[in-house]
Scaffold this active site. Structure first.
Site, short mmCIF file in Angstrom:
data_model
loop_
_atom_site.label_atom_id
_atom_site.label_comp_id
_atom_site.label_asym_id
_atom_site.label_seq_id
_atom_site.Cartn_x
_atom_site.Cartn_y
_atom_site.Cartn_z
N GLN A 164 0.80 -1.21 0.00
CA GLN A 164 0.00 0.00 0.00
C GLN A 164 0.85 1.27 0.00
O GLN A 164 2.02 1.27 0.31
CB GLN A 164 -0.93 0.01 1.22
CG GLN A 164 -2.02 -1.03 1.18
CD GLN A 164 -1.61 -2.37 1.75
OE1 GLN A 164 -0.42 -2.66 1.89
NE2 GLN A 164 -2.60 -3.19 2.08
N GLU B 108 -7.95 -5.09 6.10
CA GLU B 108 -7.67 -6.10 7.12
C GLU B 108 -8.29 -5.63 8.43
O GLU B 108 -8.19 -4.45 8.78
CB GLU B 108 -6.16 -6.32 7.32
CG GLU B 108 -5.55 -7.26 6.32
CD GLU B 108 -4.11 -7.62 6.68
OE1 GLU B 108 -3.59 -8.58 6.10
OE2 GLU B 108 -3.51 -6.93 7.55
N HIS C 249 -7.39 -2.30 10.11
CA HIS C 249 -7.08 -2.57 11.51
C HIS C 249 -7.79 -1.68 12.52
O HIS C 249 -7.40 -1.65 13.70
CB HIS C 249 -5.56 -2.51 11.77
CG HIS C 249 -4.74 -3.31 10.84
ND1 HIS C 249 -4.96 -4.65 10.61
CD2 HIS C 249 -3.67 -2.97 10.05
CE1 HIS C 249 -4.07 -5.10 9.75
NE2 HIS C 249 -3.28 -4.11 9.38
N ARG D 283 -4.40 1.86 10.94
CA ARG D 283 -4.08 1.72 12.36
C ARG D 283 -2.97 0.67 12.41
O ARG D 283 -3.16 -0.47 12.02
CB ARG D 283 -5.30 1.28 13.16
CG ARG D 283 -4.97 1.01 14.62
CD ARG D 283 -6.16 0.56 15.44
NE ARG D 283 -5.69 0.11 16.75
CZ ARG D 283 -5.50 -1.17 17.08
NH1 ARG D 283 -5.78 -2.15 16.21
NH2 ARG D 283 -5.03 -1.47 18.27
N ALA D 284 -1.83 1.07 12.92
CA ALA D 284 -0.62 0.26 12.76
C ALA D 284 -0.75 -1.09 13.44
O ALA D 284 -1.24 -1.21 14.56
CB ALA D 284 0.59 1.00 13.32
N ASP D 285 -0.29 -2.12 12.74
CA ASP D 285 -0.20 -3.47 13.29
C ASP D 285 1.23 -3.82 13.69
O ASP D 285 1.47 -4.91 14.23
CB ASP D 285 -0.71 -4.49 12.27
CG ASP D 285 0.09 -4.45 10.98
OD1 ASP D 285 0.98 -5.30 10.82
OD2 ASP D 285 -0.17 -3.58 10.13
#
Length: 648
Positions: A206, A540, A519, A485-487
Site C-alpha cells: 500500500q 484487514e 485494523h 491503524r498500525a499493526d
C-alpha cells in the site's frame, strides 16, 4: 527509536483458489513460521536462474550530483534532489544510491526525499541509470507530460530480505514496501543482469502509487528474483501506459484510467476501471473486476517546469466516465498555477505561520519533512491546492485535527501522510461541515479531491485518533487513500494506538477510487451519505482484539469492515476485500464483513473474504448472506467469494 523490522504481516498469494500459503510471523510472536511455496497461475518470469537480490546500495563516498541550471522559483530545500541532464551521470548515480542507502530500510524514520528530474534524457543502453526507491521517497519528472523526462534504465523497488545463518538472503517479501511514489516520466527498461535484465520492478504494497508513467517494456509488480516467498500485497496505478505487466504474487491491485498490453494473473482481487487492454470481467474465476470507465476522477496536481524554466503546478481537470490516460492526445487538460501562488512550507514552519498563509489565500506546497501541527490548518478558499513533496508528513499535536477544509468547491489535498499524535484527535482530515451552501459550496462540476493521502495511527510513535478521515462534502473524490491503524512498529497495542473508525463519509454523491482501510477497532468504513460509490476496497480487520467481549457490539460479533448506514437508499461498491487475522485470540468471530441495508438500492459486487493462517472466522460476507471462512485445519488460509448482493 522506531523499529526498522522490514516485514509486514499480510498473507501470501493463494496456491489454490481456496488455500493460501503460510504467512510470515506476527511481530509480537517469537520465532519464524515456515512459509509454503508461491504458486500463481499465469505468472510470467524470465527463464534465467534468479540471482541473489542486491542489498541496499552502500553509501558512496562521491559527493552529491552538482546543481545544474537552477529553476526559476523558490528553493525547495535540501531534501529535494534536482537532477538535470547536464550533470555527470556518475555523480547522479552516486547521489541516488546515497538516498537509497538511507531509505530502503528506513520504515519509520523521519527522513523524507523528493527526487525531481528536469526535462531531458538520462542514461543510455550502454550506460543505463538504475536505482532503488526506498521509504518516503518520491521520484517525479518535471515535464508537462511523461515523455518530457526519459530514463533509460530502471527505477526499482525490490523485496526486503532477512539473512540466514550463512548470510544468504531468505524470507524475501514486499509486504512492508509502503510510502513511496513515482510519477510523470518515461522508463525504457534497460540494463540489469540475469533475472533483473531489462525490467522495471515495482514490488510494493500500500501507499506506493505509480501515476503518469510510461514504461516501454516489461513491468513487474513483484520481485521474483529473490529467495522467496516474494509476496506483495496491494498497489495503485493511474493515468499510465504500461506494456506487459507481471502481477505475480500481488494479492490485490487497483489500476485506473490507463492502458496496458497484458496482465499476467489474478490472485485474490485485481480491479480495473477505465483501463484499455484490461482483462475481461470474470470474477471470481479468475478474480478480475473490470469497469469500462471510471465514474469520476481527477488526477493529482503535480510540479513541473515551464518553457522558461519556472516552477509551476498543474491541476488536471475533472473527468467523468473516463478511460485511458489523460495525455494520450496531447497535454493533460487542466489549469496551471504559478509557484508564486503557493506558500512553500518547510518543516521548521509553525502551524500558526502555515495557517496564516492559507488565510491570505495562498496554496500550500509542503517540502519533504515531518511537520508538527499543533493547531488546525484551515483551507477556506475554493480551488486551494495543498500538495506535499516527498510524502511530507503532518503529525497531530495537542489532539488537534491537522487539516480541515471548509464548505468550498474544488480543493485538492494530495501527496501527504497524516499521523496521529499521542493525545487523541477527533479526526486527522475533515472535508466540509455539511452546510449545503449551494453554488458557493462544493459542486458536481468542481469536486474537492483527496489524492495519495495516507493516515497512520501508531507505527512511528504512539498515535490516537477517533477517526482518520471525515467527509462531509458532497461530490468529493477520494483517490488512493490508505488509512492504517498500525499493526507493527512503535506505539502499537489494543489500548495504545486507539482508533475507532478509519473513514466516515457523510456527504452525498462521494466517490472513492482505491480505498485501503485497515485494523481499526470498530467499523473501518462508515458511509451514511447517499449515492456513494467505491471502486476497489481493501481491508484487514484488527489483529489485536484481546477477546470477543472487547470486539463486539450487542449480539453482533466484531465490527464490519464496511458499514453502509441503515437509512441509505442507494450505494454501489465494486471489488471489496476483507481479511481476518486475530493473532491474539485466534477463536474470534466476525458476524459479517459488510453490513448494509437490504432495500435493493444498495448493491455490492465482487467481494472476497479471507481467514488468514489459523486465526479468526468471518461468519458471512454481507449481513447474513454469503459463505463463512474459518481457520483451515490443513494449514494456511481460507478464501471465498460473493459475486453480488443482493442479486446479480
Amino acid at each position: 527509536m522506531p523499529t526498522t523490522d522490514p516485514l509486514r504481516h499480510h498473507p501470501a498469494a493463494p496456491p489454490t483458489p481456496r488455500v493460501t500459503a503460510w504467512r510470515r510471523r506476527v511481530a509480537a510472536l517469537a520465532g519464524v513460521v515456515a512459509l509454503g511455496g508461491l504458486v500463481t497461475s499465469g505468472l510470467v518470469a524470465p527463464a534465467q536462474a534468479a540471482p541473489a537480490q542486491p542489498v541496499a546500495p552502500s553509501r558512496p563516498a562521491a559527493p552529491a550530483a552538482p546543481a545544474g541550471p537552477a529553476p526559476k522559483g523558490p528553493d525547495l530545500g535540501r531534501h529535494v534532489t534536482l537532477i538535470t541532464p547536464d550533470q555527470p551521470q556518475a555523480q547522479v548515480q552516486a547521489a541516488l544510491d546515497a538516498i537509497a542507502a538511507r531509505q530502503v530500510g528506513n520504515q519509520f524514520g523521519p527522513e523524507r526525499d523528493a527526487i525531481l528530474f528536469a526535462p531531458g534524457t538520462y542514461g543510455s543502453t550502454a550506460s543505463p541509470l538504475i536505482f532503488q526507491v526506498g521509504y518516503y521517497t518520491e521520484v517525479a519528472g518535471l515535464g508537462r507530460n511523461p515523455g518530457d523526462v526519459v530514463i533509460n534504465g530502471a527505477v526499482n523497488v525490490y523485496n526486503q530480505c532477512e539473512k540466514d545463518a550463512a548470510g544468504n538472503d531468505t524470507n524475501c517479501i514486499a509486504l512492508n514496501n509502503f510510502w513511496r511514489s513515482m510519477s510523470n516520466l518515461t522508463i525504457n527498461p534497460t540494463g540489469g543482469e540475469g533475472c533483473r535484465a531489462n525490467t522495471e520492478f515495482w514490488a510494493v504494497s500500500q501507499a506506493s502509487p505509480l501515476r503518469r508513467v510510461d514504461v516501454t517494456g516489461q513491468t513487474s509488480l513483484m520481485d521474483y528474483c529473490t529467495a522467496g516467498p516474494q509476496h506483495a500485497s496491494g498497489g495503485f496505478v493511474a493515468d499510465a501506459r504500461l506494456r506487459a505487466v507481471t502481477n505475480g504474487s500481488q494479492q490485490q491491485w487497483f489500476t485506473r484510467d490507463s492502458t496496458i498490453d497484458s496482465w499476467s494473473n489474478a490472485v485474490w482481487n485485481q480491479t480495473f476501471a477505465g483501463v484499455q487492454g484490461a482483462p475481461a470481467q470474470s470474477f471470481p474465476d479468475p478474480q478480475y473486476t473490470t469497469l469500462a470507465t471510471t465514474p469520476v476522477s481527477k488526477e493529482k496536481p503535480y510540479l513541473y517546469l515551464d518553457a522558461k524554466g519556472r516552477y509551476r503546478v498543474f491541476v488536471p481537470a475533472v473527468q467523468r466516465d473516463s478511460a485511458g490516460y489523460t495525455w494520450a492526445d496531447g497535454p493533460t487538460p487542466g489549469s496551471s498555477l504559478p509557484i508564486s501562488s503557493f506558500y512553500v512550507a518547510r518543516p521548521s514552519d509553525s502551524a500558526k505561520k502555515i495557517d496564516a498563509q492559507l488565510r491570505r489565500g495562498k496554496n500550500l506546497l509542503f517540502t519533504p519533512g515531518v511537520y508538527g501541527i499543533d493547531r488546525t490548518l484551515h483551507v477556506r478558499r475554493a480551488g486551494t491546492v495543498v500538495l506535499g513533496l516527498g510524502l511530507a508528513t503532518l503529525t497531530a499535536e495537542k489532539g488537534v485535527t491537522p487539516v480541515e477544509v471548509a464548505d468550498v468547491a474544488g480543493v485538492d489535498v494530495a501527496g501527504l501522510t497524516i499521523d496521529a499524535g499521542t493525545k487523541n484527535s477527533d479526526a486527522l482530515l475533515v472535508l466540509g461541515k455539511g452546510a449545503k451552501q449551494g453554488p458557493r459550496g462544493w459542486t458536481k462540476k468542481d469536486p474537492t479531491t483527496v489524492q495519495d493521502v495516507f493516515f497512520r495511527i501508531g507505527g512511528p510513535h504512539v498515535g490516537k485518533a477517533s477517526t482518520s478521515l471525515v467527509v462531509n462534502s458532497d461530490h468529493a473524490v477520494l483517490d488512493n487513500i490508505w488509512a492504517w491503524r498500525a499493526d507493527h512498529g512503535e506505539g502499537v497495542g489494543w489500548k495504545v494506538n486507539t482508533a475507532a473508525q478509519g473513514v466516515v463519509v457523510k456527504g452525498d454523491d462521494v466517490t472513492a477510487t482505491g480505498l485501503f482501510v485497515e485494523h481499526y477497532q470498530r467499523y473501518n468504513v462508515v458511509w451514511t451519505g447517499e449515492r456513494g460509490r467505491t471502486v476497489f476496497f481493501q481491508n484487514e480487520l484488527p489483529y489485536d482484539a484481546p477477546n470477543q467481549a472487547a470486539w463486539r457490539h450487542g449480539s453482533t460479533l466484531g465490527w464490519a469492515a464496511y458499514k453502509v448506514g441503515d437509512k441509505v437508499k442507494h450505494h454501489d461498491l465494486w471489488a471489496g476485500g476483507s481479511y481476518i487475522y486475530t493473532n491474539v485470540d485466534p477463536t474470534l468471530h466476525l458476524s459479517h464483513s459488510f453490513e448494509v441495508p437490504e432495500n435493493g438500492g444498495v448493491r455490492l459486487r465482487d467481494l472476497v473474504v479471507v481467514s488468514l493462517n489459523g486465526a479468526g472466522t468471518i461468519d458471512h460476507v454481507v449481513n447474513d448472506v454469503g459463505p463463512s471462512v474459518a481457520p483451515n485445519p490443513a494449514g494456511g488460509s481460507s478464501i471465498d467469494y460473493l459475486r453480488c448482493f443482493p442479486v446479480c
